[in-house]
Design a protein around this motif. Structure first.
Motif, mmCIF file in Angstrom:
data_model
loop_
_atom_site.group_PDB
_atom_site.id
_atom_site.type_symbol
_atom_site.label_atom_id
_atom_site.label_comp_id
_atom_site.label_asym_id
_atom_site.label_seq_id
_atom_site.Cartn_x
_atom_site.Cartn_y
_atom_site.Cartn_z
ATOM 1 N N ASP A 75 0.841 -1.185 0.000
ATOM 2 C CA ASP A 75 0.000 0.000 0.000
ATOM 3 C C ASP A 75 0.881 1.241 0.000
ATOM 4 O OD1 ASP A 75 -1.906 1.920 0.219
ATOM 5 O OD2 ASP A 75 -2.822 1.164 2.055
ATOM 6 N N LEU A 76 0.927 1.951 -1.126
ATOM 7 C CA LEU A 76 1.811 3.102 -1.236
ATOM 8 C C LEU A 76 1.320 4.296 -0.438
ATOM 9 C CD1 LEU A 76 3.056 3.149 -4.924
ATOM 10 C CD2 LEU A 76 4.076 2.118 -2.904
ATOM 11 N N THR A 77 0.108 4.220 0.109
ATOM 12 C CA THR A 77 -0.338 5.310 0.984
ATOM 13 C C THR A 77 0.497 5.359 2.252
ATOM 14 O OG1 THR A 77 -2.017 3.866 2.011
ATOM 15 C CG2 THR A 77 -2.694 5.182 0.098
ATOM 16 N N ASN A 78 1.193 4.270 2.560
ATOM 17 C CA ASN A 78 2.068 4.223 3.731
ATOM 18 C C ASN A 78 3.531 4.494 3.372
ATOM 19 O OD1 ASN A 78 -0.081 3.561 5.465
ATOM 20 N ND2 ASN A 78 0.119 1.384 4.979
ATOM 21 N N LEU A 79 3.776 4.963 2.138
ATOM 22 C CA LEU A 79 5.129 5.316 1.731
ATOM 23 C C LEU A 79 5.307 6.815 1.888
ATOM 24 C CD1 LEU A 79 7.853 4.497 0.515
ATOM 25 C CD2 LEU A 79 6.845 4.795 -1.755
ATOM 26 N N ASN A 80 6.153 7.201 2.821
ATOM 27 C CA ASN A 80 6.371 8.605 3.165
ATOM 28 C C ASN A 80 7.665 9.103 2.521
ATOM 29 O OD1 ASN A 80 6.205 11.112 4.868
ATOM 30 N ND2 ASN A 80 8.070 10.219 5.724
ATOM 31 N N SER A 81 7.692 10.369 2.126
ATOM 32 C CA SER A 81 8.895 10.969 1.563
ATOM 33 C C SER A 81 9.405 12.069 2.474
ATOM 34 C CB SER A 81 8.609 11.550 0.171
ATOM 35 O OG SER A 81 9.730 12.264 -0.302
ATOM 36 N N ASP A 146 27.190 8.975 -0.684
ATOM 37 C CA ASP A 146 26.523 10.209 -0.292
ATOM 38 C C ASP A 146 25.675 10.704 -1.458
ATOM 39 O OD1 ASP A 146 28.151 9.828 1.846
ATOM 40 O OD2 ASP A 146 29.240 11.723 1.679
ATOM 41 N N GLY A 147 24.433 11.071 -1.157
ATOM 42 C CA GLY A 147 23.531 11.572 -2.191
ATOM 43 C C GLY A 147 22.622 10.531 -2.795
ATOM 44 N N ASP A 148 22.814 9.251 -2.486
ATOM 45 C CA ASP A 148 21.923 8.206 -2.991
ATOM 46 C C ASP A 148 20.507 8.413 -2.443
ATOM 47 O OD1 ASP A 148 24.054 7.092 -4.243
ATOM 48 O OD2 ASP A 148 24.054 5.211 -3.123
ATOM 49 N N ILE A 149 19.504 8.192 -3.300
ATOM 50 C CA ILE A 149 18.105 8.199 -2.868
ATOM 51 C C ILE A 149 17.667 6.755 -2.678
ATOM 52 C CG2 ILE A 149 15.748 8.850 -3.475
ATOM 53 C CD1 ILE A 149 16.895 11.088 -5.171
ATOM 54 N N VAL A 150 17.140 6.429 -1.498
ATOM 55 C CA VAL A 150 16.779 5.046 -1.172
ATOM 56 C C VAL A 150 15.412 4.998 -0.511
ATOM 57 C CG1 VAL A 150 19.189 4.306 -0.929
ATOM 58 C CG2 VAL A 150 17.954 5.152 1.073
ATOM 59 N N ILE A 151 14.890 3.780 -0.412
ATOM 60 C CA ILE A 151 13.630 3.520 0.288
ATOM 61 C C ILE A 151 13.885 2.480 1.368
ATOM 62 C CG2 ILE A 151 11.320 2.500 0.092
ATOM 63 C CD1 ILE A 151 11.102 3.619 -2.677
ATOM 64 N N VAL A 152 13.447 2.753 2.582
ATOM 65 C CA VAL A 152 13.488 1.770 3.660
ATOM 66 C C VAL A 152 12.052 1.377 3.981
ATOM 67 C CG1 VAL A 152 13.529 3.588 5.439
ATOM 68 C CG2 VAL A 152 14.277 1.258 6.007
ATOM 69 N N THR A 153 11.803 0.078 4.110
ATOM 70 C CA THR A 153 10.446 -0.389 4.394
ATOM 71 C C THR A 153 10.482 -1.656 5.243
ATOM 72 O OG1 THR A 153 8.362 -1.189 3.420
ATOM 73 C CG2 THR A 153 10.383 -1.651 2.208
ATOM 74 N N ASN A 154 9.475 -1.803 6.078
ATOM 75 C CA ASN A 154 9.297 -3.016 6.876
ATOM 76 C C ASN A 154 8.045 -3.764 6.453
ATOM 77 O OD1 ASN A 154 7.305 -1.338 7.818
ATOM 78 N ND2 ASN A 154 7.885 -1.464 9.981
ATOM 79 N N CYS A 155 7.588 -3.515 5.253
ATOM 80 C CA CYS A 155 6.411 -4.136 4.639
ATOM 81 C C CYS A 155 5.101 -3.474 5.042
ATOM 82 C CB CYS A 155 6.315 -5.640 4.942
ATOM 83 S SG CYS A 155 7.758 -6.567 4.393
ATOM 84 N N LYS A 156 5.107 -2.725 6.149
ATOM 85 C CA LYS A 156 3.901 -2.006 6.558
ATOM 86 C C LYS A 156 4.045 -0.507 6.322
ATOM 87 C CE LYS A 156 4.062 -3.803 10.666
ATOM 88 N NZ LYS A 156 3.756 -4.149 12.078
ATOM 89 N N GLY A 158 6.967 2.741 4.942
ATOM 90 C CA GLY A 158 8.176 2.982 4.175
ATOM 91 C C GLY A 158 8.518 4.455 4.131
ATOM 92 N N ASP A 159 9.798 4.756 3.951
ATOM 93 C CA ASP A 159 10.272 6.130 3.845
ATOM 94 C C ASP A 159 11.260 6.242 2.689
ATOM 95 O OD1 ASP A 159 9.461 7.910 6.365
ATOM 96 O OD2 ASP A 159 9.772 5.852 7.074
ATOM 97 N N VAL A 160 11.144 7.347 1.939
ATOM 98 C CA VAL A 160 12.095 7.679 0.888
ATOM 99 C C VAL A 160 12.959 8.819 1.403
ATOM 100 C CG1 VAL A 160 12.398 8.385 -1.512
ATOM 101 C CG2 VAL A 160 10.386 7.074 -0.840
ATOM 102 N N PHE A 161 14.278 8.656 1.363
ATOM 103 C CA PHE A 161 15.160 9.725 1.821
ATOM 104 C C PHE A 161 16.454 9.713 1.018
ATOM 105 C CE2 PHE A 161 16.060 6.067 4.597
ATOM 106 C CZ PHE A 161 17.439 5.959 4.495
ATOM 107 N N THR A 193 8.270 5.851 11.056
ATOM 108 C CA THR A 193 8.098 4.800 12.056
ATOM 109 C C THR A 193 9.462 4.387 12.586
ATOM 110 O OG1 THR A 193 7.037 2.644 12.459
ATOM 111 C CG2 THR A 193 8.259 2.886 10.404
ATOM 112 N N ASN A 194 9.447 3.639 13.670
ATOM 113 C CA ASN A 194 10.675 3.056 14.208
ATOM 114 C C ASN A 194 10.809 1.654 13.640
ATOM 115 O OD1 ASN A 194 12.708 1.849 15.787
ATOM 116 N ND2 ASN A 194 12.258 3.203 17.511
ATOM 117 N N TYR A 195 11.833 1.449 12.834
ATOM 118 C CA TYR A 195 11.980 0.183 12.126
ATOM 119 C C TYR A 195 12.555 -0.921 13.011
ATOM 120 C CZ TYR A 195 10.686 2.635 7.905
ATOM 121 O OH TYR A 195 9.993 3.348 6.969
ATOM 122 N N ASN A 196 12.793 -0.627 14.275
ATOM 123 C CA ASN A 196 13.155 -1.683 15.224
ATOM 124 C C ASN A 196 11.942 -2.436 15.725
ATOM 125 O OD1 ASN A 196 15.949 -1.203 15.243
ATOM 126 N ND2 ASN A 196 15.722 0.473 16.715
#
Length: 348
Positions: A75-81, A146-156, A158-161, A193-196
């Motif tokens: 669900d991309l509604t949970n993908l934050n930038s 440095d400068g790479d754009i990535v996505i971190v997600t735990n399946c529920k 996600g963040d783009v930074f 979110t806290n990915y821990n």
């Protein structure tokens, strides 16, 4: 003693008959040669056109099937930038799985944009100090810059930074807030979110946004691709890269969206793009038509007719036939294919 009769040459009539027969034979052989040569040119043109059509449809079909894949995040509604919205690059475009622009390519052709992430990732988040922290410890940081754009997600969630620093000694990637030299930068270092908290952990992916369209190059039209640069070791992070030619002699490229209006995983209507995100986000399939031209001229005896795009019913309405100019003796063929977005069907 016998008298040997005088030797006589050919008469004028005999010479003319012989010349006429030789001329007829020469014309026949010439006609056979010309016909064989024309047949060879047509066969070669047909082979080249078929190969271009096969490669183009196969390549696009593979890319379309894999589009809108975001790892385990459904669900991309949970993908934050956290990327800066005031940058020169349209951040929303990077986070779109599908987009079609009508008539913006060479000759009024369409442009297709496909997004997602580059396959599965082996980069795992091993520790996050807090949701507000600017650090993520991973199991391997050497592949980042440095400068790479990535996505971190735990399946529920996600963040783009954008990565602002890489500490290989500690296997840490940093995402501080602020502008970035030649890049997009982050508006905040805080993640959604806290990915821990997830026992299955989180992974880091590289996003991608790839566009396919036609452009003219030195009198020839070609299918090209470009994409958003998400690598910090290249110039212009967050901007579109230079176009790379894929195939020559693609004369037209038209796209329609197969829209599922009620969520039953069936196409309810085929529509030209209206430029809205709502229409593109409800599409579960794409049909596209390519008009391929032979590399060389003087293949046909005159202008040919073809039905384009391939989904038109030209047999019922002959006015839909597209006429090529009579001076054009290239060989043309239309290739039309429908491909579903497998990541949008059945919940992903």
């Amino acid at each position: 003693m016998k008298c040997v009769s005088a030797q006589r040459g050919l008469s004028l009539v005999e010479v003319m008959v012989a010349l006429a027969l030789a001329m007829i034979l020469t014309l026949g052989l010439t006609q056979i040669f010309v016909a064989n040569s024309q047949s060879f040119r047509m066969a070669e043109a047909s082979s080249r056109v078929q190969e271009t059509g096969r490669l183009a449809t196969g390549f696009l079909a593979r890319e379309i099937r894999n589009a809108d894949y975001w790892g385990c995040l459904r669900d991309l509604t949970n993908l934050n930038s956290t990327l800066n919205d005031d940058s020169a690059f349209n951040v929303d475009a990077l986070m779109r799985g599908l987009d079609v622009e009508d008539g913006v390519g060479a000759g009024g052709s369409d442009r297709l944009a496909l997004g997602g992430v580059n396959g599965n990732s082996d980069i795992e988040v091993t520790f996050q100090p807090s949701q507000q922290a600017a650090n993520l410890r991973v199991n391997e940081s050497e592949s980042f810059n440095d400068g790479d754009i990535v996505i971190v997600t735990n399946c529920k969630n996600g963040d783009v930074f954008e990565i602002t620093d890489v500490k290989d000694a500690n296997e840490v990637v940093v995402h501080n807030a602020g502008s970035s030299t030649g890049g997009v930068g982050n508006s905040t270092q805080k993640l959604s979110t806290n990915y821990n908290d997830d026992p299955n952990g989180a992974r880091v992916f590289r996003p991608r946004s790839q566009r396919f369209y036609l452009q003219d190059n030195g009198g020839r039209r070609e299918l090209v691709t470009d994409g958003v640069n998400v690598f910090g070791n290249l110039s212009g992070t967050g901007t579109y890269s230079s176009a790379v030619a894929l195939l020559e002699d693609v004369q037209d490229f038209q796209v329609q969206l197969g829209v599922d209006s009620n969520g039953d995983d069936r196409v309810d209507s085929w529509e030209d793009s209206d430029g809205t995100a709502a229409q593109a986000d409800s599409a579960i399939a794409i049909r596209y038509s390519l008009l391929i031209r032979s590399p060389d001229d003087n293949v046909t005896d005159g202008g040919v007719s073809y039905c384009y795009p391939g989904w038109l019913d030209c047999e019922s309405d002959l006015t839909l036939l597209t006429q090529v100019a009579a001076t054009d003796t290239f060989f043309y063929r239309v290739y039309t294919t429908t491909t579903s977005l497998r990541n949008r069907i059945g919940g992903g």
